[in-house]
Design a protein around this motif. Structure first.
Motif, mmCIF file in Angstrom:
data_model
loop_
_atom_site.group_PDB
_atom_site.id
_atom_site.type_symbol
_atom_site.label_atom_id
_atom_site.label_comp_id
_atom_site.label_asym_id
_atom_site.label_seq_id
_atom_site.Cartn_x
_atom_site.Cartn_y
_atom_site.Cartn_z
ATOM 1 N N THR A 16 -57.019 -1.506 59.289
ATOM 2 C CA THR A 16 -57.121 -1.291 60.739
ATOM 3 C C THR A 16 -55.746 -1.037 61.347
ATOM 4 O O THR A 16 -55.575 -0.137 62.179
ATOM 5 C CB THR A 16 -57.819 -2.503 61.397
ATOM 6 O OG1 THR A 16 -59.155 -2.577 60.870
ATOM 7 C CG2 THR A 16 -57.867 -2.377 62.900
ATOM 8 N N ASP A 39 -66.324 -0.091 60.484
ATOM 9 C CA ASP A 39 -66.371 -1.501 60.098
ATOM 10 C C ASP A 39 -67.182 -2.267 61.144
ATOM 11 O O ASP A 39 -66.863 -2.196 62.341
ATOM 12 C CB ASP A 39 -64.935 -2.053 60.032
ATOM 13 C CG ASP A 39 -64.890 -3.475 59.505
ATOM 14 O OD1 ASP A 39 -65.937 -4.159 59.524
ATOM 15 O OD2 ASP A 39 -63.811 -3.906 59.076
ATOM 16 N N ASP A 84 -61.752 4.278 60.100
ATOM 17 C CA ASP A 84 -61.403 2.926 59.649
ATOM 18 C C ASP A 84 -62.640 2.353 58.952
ATOM 19 O O ASP A 84 -63.762 2.496 59.464
ATOM 20 C CB ASP A 84 -61.021 2.068 60.865
ATOM 21 C CG ASP A 84 -60.489 0.702 60.450
ATOM 22 O OD1 ASP A 84 -60.173 0.501 59.260
ATOM 23 O OD2 ASP A 84 -60.395 -0.185 61.339
HETATM 24 MG MG LIG Z 1 -60.109 -3.774 59.458
#
Ligand SMILES: [Mg+2]
Ligand SMILES: Nc1ncnc2c1ncn2[C@@H]1O[C@H](COP(=O)(O)OP(=O)(O)O)[C@@H](O)[C@H]1O
Length: 220
Positions: A16, A39, A84
């Motif tokens: 991240t 995520d 991500d």
């Molecule tokens: Mg992460």
């Protein structure tokens, strides 16, 4: 448009942190950028939601929805899609890699991370995608001398047969606080060590992914 999947099958390796810095870095370099957060923890979304002014657009998207997001982004004329990904959901990681032009593998210089990186690099190879490894949270070099842990990790990473980014991201307190502001280290204090290394990394990844092509905005 170019898509970059930020992956790593280990929680806390810095996916991240790198994905947000990279998305902001591409934005700062004139690329119209969207950050897809695949995520379920939605950490990237949380970070970018706190951002004021312009920046990469954060979108929660995973699984088959990612494909729709990619095609819509291409139609909208965006330059870059950064994805991500979670550490544990293998299908999500595979989806992101399939849709990407480059899979950016974030690894810490620890035995367990390196072992996980071998398995992650298999996904990249199996899906026949170009990969790039970024070493993150490395201990700081004293003078010009690399800590033995970093030297050993760089040697071990050669076994993955994927290019290693020439910029190593160090373990720095700045990375733990900067994202609270929705800004990158590059923006917050341009002279800091964190800013310098992130600037170099973003510039390198930009060249790696866009092959030196200027952003479309400046072409208009
Ligand atoms: Mg992460
Ligand atoms: N280079 C770094 N130096 C110091 N702390 C870092 C660095 N990269 C990540 N972190 C910290 O490590 C933790 C996990 O990072 P994160 O980016 O959330 O990893 P992931 O997304 O892979 O789970 C966070 O607290 C983050 O602030």
């Amino acid at each position: 448009m170019r898509s970059i999947a930020v992956i790593g099958r280990k929680g806390g390796s810095g996916k991240t942190t790198v994905a947000v810095h990279l998305a902001i870095g591409l934005h700062l370099r004139g690329r119209r950028t969207i950050l897809a957060d695949a995520d379920p923890q939605r950490s990237s979304i949380e970070v970018l939601r706190g951002r004021e002014g312009g920046g990469p657009e954060p979108v929660a998207s995973s699984g088959p929805k990612l494909f729709a997001l990619k095609t819509a982004s291409m139609r909208a004329g965006l330059d870059a899609l950064v994805i991500d990904t979670p550490a544990v959901l293998e299908d999500e990681v595979a989806h992101a890699v399939v849709l990407s032009d480059v899979a950016l593998l974030v690894v810490r210089p620890t035995f367990l991370d390196l072992a996980a990186a071998v398995r992650t690099s298999d996904i990249i190879r199996r899906l026949r995608k170009p990969g790039l490894v970024v070493l993150n949270q490395a201990p700081i070099a004293r003078g010009q001398v690399e800590p033995p842990l970093v030297k050993r990790s760089v040697e071990a990473l050669k076994l993955l047969r994927l290019p290693l980014a020439p910029v190593i991201i160090r373990s720095r307190a700045a990375y733990q606080s900067v994202l609270e502001t929705g800004r990158s280290a590059e923006e917050l204090d341009g002279e800091s060590m964190a800013a310098q290394e992130m600037r170099e990394l973003c510039a390198f990844v930009d060249r790696f992914v866009f092959g030196g092509r200027a952003p479309s905005r400046s072409e208009v």
